[in-house]
Design a protein around this motif. Structure first.
Motif, PDB file in Angstrom:
ATOM      1  N   VAL A 358       0.844  -1.203   0.000  1.00 54.29           N
ATOM      2  CA  VAL A 358       0.000   0.000   0.000  1.00 54.29           C
ATOM      3  C   VAL A 358       0.877   1.250   0.000  1.00 54.29           C
ATOM      4  CG1 VAL A 358      -1.722   1.306   1.301  1.00 54.29           C
ATOM      5  CG2 VAL A 358      -1.939  -1.173   1.106  1.00 54.29           C
ATOM      6  N   GLU A 359       1.954   1.232   0.761  1.00 55.08           N
ATOM      7  CA  GLU A 359       2.879   2.371   0.779  1.00 55.08           C
ATOM      8  C   GLU A 359       3.441   2.632  -0.613  1.00 55.08           C
ATOM      9  OE1 GLU A 359       5.753   1.212   3.644  1.00 55.08           O
ATOM     10  OE2 GLU A 359       4.605   1.922   5.370  1.00 55.08           O
ATOM     11  N   LYS A 360       3.812   1.573  -1.328  1.00 60.73           N
ATOM     12  CA  LYS A 360       4.356   1.742  -2.673  1.00 60.73           C
ATOM     13  C   LYS A 360       3.296   2.281  -3.633  1.00 60.73           C
ATOM     14  CE  LYS A 360       6.151  -2.361  -3.462  1.00 60.73           C
ATOM     15  NZ  LYS A 360       6.934  -3.395  -4.178  1.00 60.73           N
ATOM     16  N   ASN A 361       2.032   1.876  -3.439  1.00 56.34           N
ATOM     17  CA  ASN A 361       0.961   2.396  -4.289  1.00 56.34           C
ATOM     18  C   ASN A 361       0.803   3.907  -4.124  1.00 56.34           C
ATOM     19  OD1 ASN A 361       0.409  -0.165  -5.260  1.00 56.34           O
ATOM     20  ND2 ASN A 361      -1.245  -0.554  -3.797  1.00 56.34           N
ATOM     21  N   PHE A 362       0.841   4.372  -2.890  1.00 50.40           N
ATOM     22  CA  PHE A 362       0.703   5.810  -2.657  1.00 50.40           C
ATOM     23  C   PHE A 362       1.963   6.571  -3.053  1.00 50.40           C
ATOM     24  CE2 PHE A 362      -2.904   4.513  -0.021  1.00 50.40           C
ATOM     25  CZ  PHE A 362      -3.827   5.477  -0.388  1.00 50.40           C
ATOM     26  N   ALA A 363       3.117   5.927  -2.985  1.00 50.62           N
ATOM     27  CA  ALA A 363       4.341   6.564  -3.482  1.00 50.62           C
ATOM     28  C   ALA A 363       4.243   6.804  -4.985  1.00 50.62           C
ATOM     29  CB  ALA A 363       5.556   5.695  -3.158  1.00 50.62           C
ATOM     30  N   LEU A 364       3.647   5.853  -5.707  1.00 47.12           N
ATOM     31  CA  LEU A 364       3.457   6.029  -7.145  1.00 47.12           C
ATOM     32  C   LEU A 364       2.464   7.150  -7.429  1.00 47.12           C
ATOM     33  CD1 LEU A 364       3.866   5.170 -10.073  1.00 47.12           C
ATOM     34  CD2 LEU A 364       2.084   3.429  -9.736  1.00 47.12           C
ATOM     35  N   LEU A 365       1.380   7.211  -6.654  1.00 43.69           N
ATOM     36  CA  LEU A 365       0.413   8.302  -6.827  1.00 43.69           C
ATOM     37  C   LEU A 365       1.068   9.658  -6.605  1.00 43.69           C
ATOM     38  CD1 LEU A 365      -2.847   7.006  -5.069  1.00 43.69           C
ATOM     39  CD2 LEU A 365      -2.536   7.516  -7.493  1.00 43.69           C
ATOM     40  N   TYR A 366       1.934   9.734  -5.604  1.00 41.46           N
ATOM     41  CA  TYR A 366       2.570  11.021  -5.331  1.00 41.46           C
ATOM     42  C   TYR A 366       3.529  11.416  -6.437  1.00 41.46           C
ATOM     43  CZ  TYR A 366       4.626  14.860  -2.802  1.00 41.46           C
ATOM     44  OH  TYR A 366       5.050  16.108  -2.453  1.00 41.46           O
ATOM     45  N   THR A 367       4.126  10.441  -7.107  1.00 40.35           N
ATOM     46  CA  THR A 367       4.975  10.747  -8.259  1.00 40.35           C
ATOM     47  C   THR A 367       4.201  11.530  -9.316  1.00 40.35           C
ATOM     48  OG1 THR A 367       6.247   8.720  -7.876  1.00 40.35           O
ATOM     49  CG2 THR A 367       6.464   9.738 -10.036  1.00 40.35           C
ATOM     50  N   ILE A 368       2.928  11.228  -9.450  1.00 42.90           N
ATOM     51  CA  ILE A 368       2.079  11.920 -10.429  1.00 42.90           C
ATOM     52  C   ILE A 368       1.707  13.311  -9.935  1.00 42.90           C
ATOM     53  CG2 ILE A 368      -0.132  11.823 -11.655  1.00 42.90           C
ATOM     54  CD1 ILE A 368       0.041   8.758 -11.415  1.00 42.90           C
ATOM     55  N   PHE A 369       1.366  13.425  -8.652  1.00 41.71           N
ATOM     56  CA  PHE A 369       0.842  14.683  -8.131  1.00 41.71           C
ATOM     57  C   PHE A 369       1.929  15.700  -7.791  1.00 41.71           C
ATOM     58  CE2 PHE A 369      -3.103  12.299  -7.208  1.00 41.71           C
ATOM     59  CZ  PHE A 369      -4.016  13.215  -7.681  1.00 41.71           C
ATOM     60  N   GLN A 370       3.123  15.252  -7.454  1.00 40.36           N
ATOM     61  CA  GLN A 370       4.136  16.162  -6.908  1.00 40.36           C
ATOM     62  C   GLN A 370       4.473  17.343  -7.820  1.00 40.36           C
ATOM     63  OE1 GLN A 370       8.139  14.645  -6.369  1.00 40.36           O
ATOM     64  NE2 GLN A 370       8.405  15.806  -4.480  1.00 40.36           N
ATOM     65  N   PRO A 371       4.750  17.142  -9.141  1.00 36.12           N
ATOM     66  CA  PRO A 371       5.069  18.312  -9.974  1.00 36.12           C
ATOM     67  C   PRO A 371       3.935  19.320 -10.041  1.00 36.12           C
ATOM     68  CG  PRO A 371       5.689  16.271 -11.082  1.00 36.12           C
ATOM     69  CD  PRO A 371       4.866  15.880  -9.905  1.00 36.12           C
ATOM     70  N   LEU A 372       2.701  18.830 -10.133  1.00 40.94           N
ATOM     71  CA  LEU A 372       1.561  19.746 -10.165  1.00 40.94           C
ATOM     72  C   LEU A 372       1.414  20.489  -8.853  1.00 40.94           C
ATOM     73  CD1 LEU A 372      -1.140  17.629 -12.025  1.00 40.94           C
ATOM     74  CD2 LEU A 372      -0.205  19.828 -12.772  1.00 40.94           C
TER      75      LEU A 372
END
Length: 531
Positions: A358-372
């Motif tokens: 689950v931690e890795k799933n949210f780490a991937l989501l944050y990869t998408i959101f962080q630049p924005l």
């Protein structure tokens, strides 16, 4: 080992085992290549070239960014097909997407220098805003705010997943002291200094102090994650737990204090209700987070085949509900606290391997959101509102208050098992102030959780109520709020990244991760796979 897939009775695929550097790692990582029996035309030279490219470290590194870029292009194509000119090159949705791309590229370039990538992302936003390439107006302000809040939800959930229950139980008293005492000292110092240097009345100086006392979890927490990835710095002493937990309480107190002081300064609203909003918000946040967390701990069942997928989706939905729902009912500070509590209570009843997934799933989501997220933070900084004299005196006030906060943080951390270096790191972790973002317009619900436009709210209310005698004071609050972002967000990010490995002890990773998980992380883009 050969895995053969028949095509008209002929083998068409060969899986070649590649040993990984782990003595206890049982699964075999395979690279699939085409053979001469494949239906596609190929040659042994072609096979060797393909395998050489696929096994190159840079191919492993760029595979995930390439996949995310293709995903972004597909989403933009969908938006352009459905929304037409709104998502076209002249539309603000396209400009927001362009901001994300540019912020990602600049962040990547800054990351190569050893500085935090989020610093480059914020700088990209500041530049694009002040050259009028990306200016968000009208209803798109709500779109930008929603994106930042969704990114914040991902950060808060990751923060809850990272909290150490043993350290939190042992250091609960220190968390409360660090969350409240340094913020109060900083606010009082700001009120006193601005009264002398900027001629701000005490009530307006206290209002500015409440603005500056709000720490920025969206800057601090990702940097702590980076330190944990590099070497679990300070984990045995519970330092990440202290900073993450205290940051959530700090912002609840700061936002509530701002509401009370603004009502007093402008003589609007029910002051009594504002005063009781802080403790009520804390209780609501704790209760809602505890209730949802206990539900998600047991539902879905452990033996469900889709347990990790369902837990990821439910936890994300719960976080969005808590943050947006608390803002809708007027208790904006309760949502972020409840979000951290929910993920914390839920994850501590899960199996270690499932929690790690689950931690890795949210780490991937944050990869998408962080630049924005950090690009949108940057575009909120308008250098045109800065005035020479106010800037100079505002910087002096800001630096003095930060010095007072550092001293207070070191003092209240006494009594624990932390050494002087660790106390210094905790004190510097409070530098970033990106929660106080100057935006256009006024939020009729007063604040958005942890993305609150605290800087301009007072100015907007003063103008709306035509209180011209207070406009000068409100404008000073706005200018110093802008300065706090320009100075503390990048400097704080650099200090945390630089001082973390030097002030905290690097520890061996003793997590319950299955053997070989780090190698699998490397393949997915977290690092380089040694072949």
């Amino acid at each position: 080992m050969l895995n053969r897939v028949g095509y008209k009775g002929h083998p068409c695929r060969t899986s070649l085992p590649i040993p990984l550097p782990s003595d206890n790692y049982s699964p075999i990582l395979t690279l699939t290549c085409f053979t001469s029996s494949n239906v596609l035309p190929s040659s042994s030279r072609f096979q060797r070239c393909v395998m050489r490219v696929l096994s190159h470290p840079w191919c492993i590194r760029v595979s995930r960014p390439l996949a995310l870029w293709v995903l972004g292009l597909m989403l933009w194509g969908l938006a352009a097909a459905k929304l037409g000119p709104m998502a076209g090159p002249d539309g603000q949705l396209f400009r927001i997407g362009l901001l994300g791309v540019v912020a990602h590229l600049v962040g990547f370039a800054v990351g190569l220098t050893g500085l935090p990538p989020l610093l480059g992302m914020m700088v990209a936003g500041v530049i694009l805003r002040n050259v009028d390439v990306v200016v968000v107006t009208g209803p798109y302000l709500d779109v930008a705010s929603a994106i930042r809040e969704m990114a914040l939800v991902v950060i808060l959930i990751r923060a809850g997943l990272e909290l150490d229950p043993i350290a939190l139980k042992r250091l609960g008293g220190m968390v409360l002291r660090i969350a409240i005492c340094p913020a109060v000292v900083e606010a009082v110092c700001v009120a006193a200094i601005t009264n002398i240097l900027l001629d701000l009345p005490w009530i307006w100086g206290s209002l500015l102090g409440a603005v500056l006392a709000a720490v920025s979890p969206e800057v601090v927490i990702p940097l702590l994650f980076t330190l944990q990835t590099k070497g679990n710095y300070g984990k045995s002493k519970g330092i990440p737990t202290i900073v993450i937990a205290a940051a959530s309480f700090d912002d609840v107190v700061a936002i509530s204090a701002f509401g009370v002081l603004l009502s007093i300064a402008t003589s609007t609203g029910d002051i009594t209700s504002k005063i009781i909003q802080c403790p009520v918000g804390l209780v609501i946040g704790i209760c809602c987070g505890l209730g949802l967390g206990l539900f998600l701990r047991y539902i879905p069942r452990q033996d469900d085949n889709l347990v990790t997928t369902l837990r990821t989706l439910l936890l994300a939905a719960a976080g969005l509900f808590l943050v947006f729902g608390s803002a809708a009912v007027g208790y904006e500070g309760a949502g972020p606290l409840a979000c951290i509590m929910a993920s914390f209570f839920a994850s501590n009843g899960w199996a270690p391997k499932e929690k790690h997934t689950v931690e890795k799933n949210f780490a991937l989501l944050y990869t998408i959101f962080q630049p924005l997220q950090f690009g949108l933070i940057g575009i909120e900084i308008n250098v045109n509102v800065l005035e020479g004299r106010t800037v100079g005196l505002g910087i002096a006030s800001l630096l003095a208050s930060l010095a007072a906060r550092i001293a207070a943080s070191i003092a209240v951390a006494a009594g624990g098992n932390l050494n002087l270096k660790e106390k210094l790191f905790i004190s510097f972790a409070w530098f970033p102030k990106a929660t106080v973002q100057p935006t256009q317009g006024i939020n009729t619900k007063l604040f958005s959780p942890l993305q609150a436009a605290l800087g301009p709210v007072a100015l907007d209310i003063v103008r709306k109520m035509q209180l011209q005698e207070f406009e000068k004071y409100a404008n000073i609050v706005l200018i110093v709020a802008v300065l706090s972002i320009l100075i503390t967000a990048p400097v704080g990010a650099i200090l945390i990244s630089y001082l973390g490995p030097r002030l905290l002890e690097k520890e061996k990773d003793e997590s319950c991760t299955a053997p070989g998980d780090q190698q699998l992380n490397n393949i997915s883009g977290e690092g380089i796979l040694p072949i």
